[in-house]
Design an enzyme around this catalytic site. Structure first.
Site, PDB file in Angstrom:
ATOM      1  N   ARG A 102       0.958  -1.058  -0.061  1.00 20.41           N
ATOM      2  CA  ARG A 102       0.098  -0.043  -0.093  1.00 20.41           C
ATOM      3  C   ARG A 102       0.677   1.040   0.217  1.00 20.41           C
ATOM      4  O   ARG A 102       1.698   1.437   1.005  1.00 20.41           O
ATOM      5  CB  ARG A 102      -0.918   0.057   1.369  1.00 20.41           C
ATOM      6  CG  ARG A 102      -1.534   1.239   1.487  1.00 20.41           C
ATOM      7  CD  ARG A 102      -2.588   1.236   2.408  1.00 20.41           C
ATOM      8  NE  ARG A 102      -3.958   0.733   1.841  1.00 20.41           N
ATOM      9  CZ  ARG A 102      -5.158   0.339   2.372  1.00 20.41           C
ATOM     10  NH1 ARG A 102      -5.374   0.997   3.620  1.00 20.41           N
ATOM     11  NH2 ARG A 102      -6.097  -0.138   1.953  1.00 20.41           N
ATOM     12  N   HIS A 129      -7.211   1.159  -6.664  1.00 21.02           N
ATOM     13  CA  HIS A 129      -7.228   0.111  -5.543  1.00 21.02           C
ATOM     14  C   HIS A 129      -7.974  -1.148  -6.116  1.00 21.02           C
ATOM     15  O   HIS A 129      -9.224  -1.552  -5.843  1.00 21.02           O
ATOM     16  CB  HIS A 129      -8.409   0.549  -4.230  1.00 21.02           C
ATOM     17  CG  HIS A 129      -8.286   0.230  -3.064  1.00 21.02           C
ATOM     18  ND1 HIS A 129      -7.578  -1.159  -2.796  1.00 21.02           N
ATOM     19  CD2 HIS A 129      -8.778   0.555  -2.014  1.00 21.02           C
ATOM     20  CE1 HIS A 129      -7.588  -1.421  -1.541  1.00 21.02           C
ATOM     21  NE2 HIS A 129      -8.410  -0.337  -0.989  1.00 21.02           N
ATOM     22  N   GLN A 132      -9.721  -3.971  -4.027  1.00 20.65           N
ATOM     23  CA  GLN A 132     -11.379  -3.274  -3.630  1.00 20.65           C
ATOM     24  C   GLN A 132     -12.385  -3.496  -4.683  1.00 20.65           C
ATOM     25  O   GLN A 132     -13.225  -3.898  -4.668  1.00 20.65           O
ATOM     26  CB  GLN A 132     -11.030  -1.931  -3.114  1.00 20.65           C
ATOM     27  CG  GLN A 132     -12.383  -1.304  -2.711  1.00 20.65           C
ATOM     28  CD  GLN A 132     -12.946  -1.713  -1.607  1.00 20.65           C
ATOM     29  OE1 GLN A 132     -11.846  -1.807  -0.621  1.00 20.65           O
ATOM     30  NE2 GLN A 132     -14.021  -2.438  -1.334  1.00 20.65           N
ATOM     31  N   ASP A 224     -17.098   6.863  -1.564  1.00 20.93           N
ATOM     32  CA  ASP A 224     -16.084   6.680  -0.760  1.00 20.93           C
ATOM     33  C   ASP A 224     -15.683   8.249   0.082  1.00 20.93           C
ATOM     34  O   ASP A 224     -16.239   9.327  -0.438  1.00 20.93           O
ATOM     35  CB  ASP A 224     -15.024   6.327  -1.788  1.00 20.93           C
ATOM     36  CG  ASP A 224     -13.455   6.292  -1.199  1.00 20.93           C
ATOM     37  OD1 ASP A 224     -13.604   6.056   0.109  1.00 20.93           O
ATOM     38  OD2 ASP A 224     -12.458   6.118  -1.899  1.00 20.93           O
ATOM     39  N   CYS A 264     -16.377   1.470   0.070  1.00 19.72           N
ATOM     40  CA  CYS A 264     -15.222   0.640   0.416  1.00 19.72           C
ATOM     41  C   CYS A 264     -15.117   0.436   1.900  1.00 19.72           C
ATOM     42  O   CYS A 264     -14.298  -0.160   2.381  1.00 19.72           O
ATOM     43  CB  CYS A 264     -14.091   1.181  -0.438  1.00 19.72           C
ATOM     44  SG  CYS A 264     -13.744   2.715  -0.027  1.00 19.72           S
ATOM     45  N   ARG A 292     -13.475  -8.731   0.601  1.00 20.38           N
ATOM     46  CA  ARG A 292     -12.082  -8.417   0.436  1.00 20.38           C
ATOM     47  C   ARG A 292     -11.455  -9.673   0.646  1.00 20.38           C
ATOM     48  O   ARG A 292     -10.392 -10.115  -0.092  1.00 20.38           O
ATOM     49  CB  ARG A 292     -11.788  -7.446   1.270  1.00 20.38           C
ATOM     50  CG  ARG A 292     -12.254  -5.971   1.095  1.00 20.38           C
ATOM     51  CD  ARG A 292     -11.721  -5.151  -0.399  1.00 20.38           C
ATOM     52  NE  ARG A 292     -10.107  -5.437  -0.238  1.00 20.38           N
ATOM     53  CZ  ARG A 292      -9.379  -4.244   0.310  1.00 20.38           C
ATOM     54  NH1 ARG A 292     -10.038  -2.992   0.747  1.00 20.38           N
ATOM     55  NH2 ARG A 292      -8.070  -4.320   0.282  1.00 20.38           N
TER      56      ARG A 292
END
Ligand code: CP
Ligand code: NVA
Length: 311
Positions: A102, A129, A132, A224, A264, A292
């Site tokens: 990340r 992402h 995701q 988001d 998310c 996930r």
């Protein structure tokens, strides 16, 4: 060797393979536990930003598959600061069987992959992402029966999550609509690339500044945070601009009666989504968070041991 850096890098058949594998592994996990596909394998997890879902779902995914995950906190490696990204990648990939990272700049996860001997997975960058988005379309298929032909409306910043979701929808034949304030839309190059995918899949990509128009008859409403990690100094400015894009009961009322609401997470409740909607009957937020783990098992299994998976 394969990496998993961006949904924009995938072919439709690859997206399908990840989704089919996630479905199979989730069904196996429900019925009779897990198969140790990744016995004795280790995933190195490099974090330059905080995380709940990504960290724990990858950790559990490795545990369920018989392997082990190693958490490397933002203070430890000093990616590009204590040591060059190329050297971190060369060294880490001598110890572990896969790397999940990340990062801030997408170029950093690409550079990790360039110098790695093992598969690299993007656990969020400023651009994409992808883990995701894989979990998101998996969740859409579970709740709506299919991805193709679904209208997926995203509200807010044209950010990493929006971009990955756009590419996943475009690959899978969904109609993706992104409603953002002026100046915060998805970039033109990404939209043009996604439209080439959509032209082949029968999907569509539309941008608008009108949240009500985007919500009308949508199958999926998605939002988001307005300011992503690394944009904290813009929080106040964005908080003044984004309220018309809040996913609230009024917006949900415009969508299909059985529409689902997605986020998310982490959510800023009362900002981009109300409590009423996040905890309401349309919300699939926590199925999405669980997925996930299942989606990432598919990524890990395909990248780190495709042969055992076939048996
Ligand atoms: N959605 C997501 O990636 O959550 P975390 O930042 O907690 O990992
Ligand atoms: N867009 C958000 C997603 C967090 C999971 C961020 O990058 O901070």
């Amino acid at each position: 060797m394969k990496h998993f850096l961006a949904i924009a890098d995938l072919k439709p058949a690859e997206l399908k393979r990840y989704l089919d594998t996630a479905k199979r592994l989730k069904a196996e996990w429900r019925k009779r536990g897990n198969r140790p596909i990744l016995k004795n394998k280790t995933l190195g997890m490099v974090f330059q930003k905080p995380s709940l879902r990504t960290r724990v779902s990858f950790d559990m995914a490795m545990l369920h598959l018989g392997g082990h995950a190693l958490y490397l906190s933002p203070n430890e490696i000093g990616l590009g600061q204590r040591e060059s990204i190329a050297d971190v990648s060369r060294v880490l990939s001598r110890y572990v069987d896969g790397i999940m990272a990340r990062v801030f700049a997408h170029a950093h996860v690409v550079e990790l992959a360039d110098y790695s001997r093992v598969p690299v997975i993007n656990g969020l960058s400023d651009r994409e992402h992808p883990c995701q988005a894989l979990a998101d379309v998996f969740t859409i298929v579970e709740h709506r029966g299919k991805l193709k032909g679904q209208t997926v409306a995203f509200f807010g910043d044209g950010n990493n999550v929006a971009r990955s979701l756009m590419f996943a929808c475009a690959l899978g034949g969904a109609r993706f609509v992104c409603a953002s304030p002026r100046g915060y839309a998805l970039d033109e190059a990404s939209v043009a690339a996604a439209r080439t995918f959509a032209a082949k899949s029968g999907g569509a990509v539309t941008l608008t500044e009108d949240p009500q128009a985007a919500a009308r008859d949508a199958d999926v409403l998605y939002t988001d945070v307005w300011a992503s990690m690394g944009q904290e100094e813009e929080t106040a400015r964005r908080a003044a601009i984004f309220p018309p894009y809040q996913v609230n009961a009024g917006l949900v009322a415009l969508a299909k009666p059985d529409a689902i609401v997605m986020h998310c997470l982490p959510a800023h409740r009362g900002a981009e989504i109300t409590d009423e909607v996040a905890d309401g009957t349309h919300s699939v937020l926590f199925d999405q968070a669980e997925n996930r783990m299942h989606a990432q098992k598919a990524i890990l299994a395909i990248l780190m041991d495709g042969k055992t998976l076939k048996r």
